[in-house]
Design an enzyme around this catalytic site. Structure first.
Site, PDB file in Angstrom:
ATOM      1  N   ASN A   7     -72.550  26.374 -40.393  1.00 57.33           N
ATOM      2  CA  ASN A   7     -73.530  25.370 -40.806  1.00 57.33           C
ATOM      3  C   ASN A   7     -74.823  25.787 -40.084  1.00 57.33           C
ATOM      4  O   ASN A   7     -74.835  25.986 -38.800  1.00 57.33           O
ATOM      5  CB  ASN A   7     -72.838  23.228 -39.911  1.00 57.33           C
ATOM      6  CG  ASN A   7     -73.598  22.637 -40.211  1.00 57.33           C
ATOM      7  OD1 ASN A   7     -75.207  22.817 -40.913  1.00 57.33           O
ATOM      8  ND2 ASN A   7     -73.883  21.499 -39.440  1.00 57.33           N
ATOM      9  N   ARG A  90     -71.941  24.137 -44.506  1.00 61.60           N
ATOM     10  CA  ARG A  90     -72.321  22.509 -44.898  1.00 61.60           C
ATOM     11  C   ARG A  90     -73.944  22.971 -45.662  1.00 61.60           C
ATOM     12  O   ARG A  90     -74.665  23.398 -45.753  1.00 61.60           O
ATOM     13  CB  ARG A  90     -72.645  22.170 -43.818  1.00 61.60           C
ATOM     14  CG  ARG A  90     -73.054  20.366 -43.951  1.00 61.60           C
ATOM     15  CD  ARG A  90     -73.907  20.177 -42.590  1.00 61.60           C
ATOM     16  NE  ARG A  90     -74.141  18.835 -42.886  1.00 61.60           N
ATOM     17  CZ  ARG A  90     -75.490  19.217 -41.646  1.00 61.60           C
ATOM     18  NH1 ARG A  90     -76.019  19.284 -41.073  1.00 61.60           N
ATOM     19  NH2 ARG A  90     -76.142  17.461 -42.168  1.00 61.60           N
ATOM     20  N   GLY A 332     -70.841   6.085 -31.543  1.00 60.83           N
ATOM     21  CA  GLY A 332     -69.414   5.234 -32.130  1.00 60.83           C
ATOM     22  C   GLY A 332     -68.664   5.237 -30.899  1.00 60.83           C
ATOM     23  O   GLY A 332     -67.021   4.587 -30.972  1.00 60.83           O
TER      24      GLY A 332
END
Ligand code: ADP
Length: 399
Positions: A7, A90, A332
């Site tokens: 990435n 990515r 989250g």
């Protein structure tokens, strides 16, 4: 088969090496401050960590250092770099060109370059990562995994903006959506947790981190998402404004005399939780300040949870109810208080979390009350594993 996942950012490069036999991470790490002073490689294998501070003037040097770390006689996990069978990258923006991951070819590279226009902050660096790997590993297949791909299934009414149609035709201005690899991973993982086929489920996937987005997923396909042409649209985020009346932008430009680039920088880096709280873009810092009585910090968190709740309501309507609401990413996965606040007062929609179960942190769990209609899941995301799986599957299918 060993798969390397890369990435590549402007001054950083994250990597993970997977053994796809058991999907185990053999090593992972981060190269920071590429082209700047104080460049560092932090390489992790098992419980061990190896840090090398050295001059890293460009991405070519960064990738060479990663290879050095992976094959290091004491700290390495490979005997030779030739053990790497494939590299998965990515890549941010595929425009409308790809709705799935794909083997890198000249045509694919051309398309990623064409889409620099849509992803100017990320695609150039993703391209650098791919070019360097092609140069250093010329015979190893490379796969592109796009952030936008999962959202290509959205219906036109969801992705078209209310501007004259010719601007979509002329410039491809439309909603694309991001975090697609994460939302896809969450969808597949939620189906496993719920022990149901993915094509029988309605899921609302909430990726809440520094960058945040929500996706409405019907039968495994994304039907709407909060981010837009760029990651700026939708939820208010750590430093991004999220949804605004566009006149806010033009008025600010007029009043402050900002250029387009300055305005973009402002909207992406100085707004959101940082701008509203005046404290930090980091939710932990803002939560601490709010607990100490800082009113603006409290307001920033209230605004964040309110917008998340509003979009969950919208996507409940889009999907005609949901089987599961899933929380993932930094906030989250870890913040019980934010999850509780978001889910408060949604029992009418069948969402009710159990306070005891909600204490999970960073691990998979169902936090819904037994009586509730909608399962509420916490699932740690794993974009790197998804990239490695796609790379493995695409390379094996070609054999
Ligand atoms: P990104 O990948 O977009 O940079 P992450 O998914 O890593 O972001 O999420 C980072 C955010 O998650 C930070 O704002 C951080 O404060 C927040 N976060 C991490 N752990 C907690 C926690 N226990 N409580 C609240 N926020 C947390």
């Amino acid at each position: 088969m060993k798969v390397l996942v890369i990435n590549c950012g402007s001054s950083s490069l994250k990597y993970q090496l997977f053994d796809m036999l058991n999907e185990k991470v053999m090593a992972k790490g981060l190269v920071e401050r590429i082209g700047l002073s104080g460049s560092t490689l932090t390489h992790r294998f098992g419980e061990e960590k190896y840090v090398k501070k050295t001059e890293i003037p460009n991405h070519e040097k960064a990738v060479s250092l990663v290879f050095e770390g992976l094959t290091h006689p004491e700290n390495g996990v490979l005997k030779a770099i030739s053990e790497i069978s494939a590299v998965g990258h990515r890549v941010l923006h595929a425009g409308e060109d790809f709705s799935d991951s794909i083997l890198l070819s000249d045509d694919v590279m051309k398309s990623v370059k064409k889409n620099i226009e849509l992803g100017p902050l990320h695609n150039p660096h993703n391209i650098t990562g791919m070019e360097v790997c092609q140069h250093l590993l010329p015979n190893v297949p490379q796969v592109c995994v796009f952030d936008t791909a999962f959202h290509q299934s959205m219906p036109k009414k969801a992705w078209l903006y209310g501007i004259p149609y010719e601007y979509y035709q002329k410039y491809k201005i439309r909603k694309y959506g991001f975090h697609g690899t994460s939302h896809r991973y969450i969808t597949e993982q939620a189906a496993k947790v719920l022990k149901k086929p993915v094509n029988e489920l309605k899921i609302i996937s909430c990726h809440l981190g520094n960058g945040s987005s929500i996706a409405a997923v019907n039968n495994g396909k994304c039907v709407d998402t909060t981010m837009g042409l760029t990651p700026l649209e939708g939820l208010m985020m750590g430093t991004r404004s999220g949804d605004l009346d566009p006149t806010v932008v033009t008025l600010l430009m007029k009043k402050e005399g900002w250029s387009c680039d300055e305005t973009n920088d402002f909207l992406n880096k100085k707004c959101g939780v940082l701008g509203v709280s005046g404290v930090s873009s980091d939710f932990r810092d803002v939560e601490t300040a709010a607990n100490e009585g800082n009113e603006r910090a409290k307001l920033a968190l209230d605004k964040f949870t309110y917008i998340v709740k509003k979009y969950i309501g919208a996507y409940m309507a889009v999907l005609n109810g949901a089987d599961a609401l899933v929380f993932t990413a930094g906030v989250g996965e870890n913040s019980a208080s934010m999850r509780a606040e978001i889910c408060k007062g949604m029992d009418y929609l069948g969402i009710k979390i159990n306070e005891g179960k909600n204490s999970v942190r960073g691990i998979e769990g169902d936090i819904a009350d037994d009586s509730a209609k909608v399962r509420v899941l916490v699932i740690p995301t794993n974009e790197e594993l998804m990239i490695a799986r796609d790379t493995y599957n695409i390379v094996n299918a070609k054999k």
